[in-house]
Design a protein around this motif. Structure first.
Motif, short mmCIF file in Angstrom:
data_model
loop_
_atom_site.label_atom_id
_atom_site.label_comp_id
_atom_site.label_asym_id
_atom_site.label_seq_id
_atom_site.Cartn_x
_atom_site.Cartn_y
_atom_site.Cartn_z
N ASN A 45 42.73 38.26 31.09
CA ASN A 45 41.37 38.01 31.54
C ASN A 45 40.65 37.18 30.48
O ASN A 45 40.36 37.67 29.38
N THR A 46 40.35 35.94 30.81
CA THR A 46 39.69 35.03 29.87
C THR A 46 38.34 35.55 29.42
O THR A 46 38.00 35.51 28.24
N HIS A 47 37.57 36.07 30.37
CA HIS A 47 36.22 36.56 30.04
C HIS A 47 36.29 37.77 29.12
O HIS A 47 35.49 37.91 28.20
N LYS A 48 37.26 38.65 29.34
CA LYS A 48 37.42 39.82 28.48
C LYS A 48 37.82 39.39 27.07
O LYS A 48 37.35 39.95 26.08
N HIS A 49 38.66 38.37 26.99
CA HIS A 49 39.06 37.85 25.68
C HIS A 49 37.85 37.34 24.91
O HIS A 49 37.66 37.67 23.73
N ILE A 50 36.99 36.55 25.56
CA ILE A 50 35.80 36.02 24.89
C ILE A 50 34.86 37.15 24.50
O ILE A 50 34.29 37.14 23.41
N GLN A 51 34.71 38.14 25.37
CA GLN A 51 33.84 39.28 25.07
C GLN A 51 34.37 40.04 23.84
O GLN A 51 33.61 40.38 22.93
N ASN A 52 35.67 40.28 23.79
CA ASN A 52 36.27 40.95 22.63
C ASN A 52 36.08 40.14 21.36
O ASN A 52 35.75 40.68 20.31
#
Length: 43
Positions: free
Chosen positions: A18-25
């Protein structure tokens, strides 16, 4: 800090990631750190 990146922020570009989860992390890991002469928005 390196351990946090290895555990949570490594992104391989696979379809199941999940790209968005990666950026959030990534942002959660970087947010407590400040670097001289670099704005947080730049991070």
């Amino acid at each position: 800090m390196l351990q946090l990146f290895q555990d949570r922020a490594i992104f391989g570009g696979f379809d199941h990631e999940n790209t968005h989860k990666h950026i959030q992390n990534f942002m959660e890991i970087c947010s407590p750190f400040s670097l001289k002469d670099i704005l947080q928005e730049s991070v």
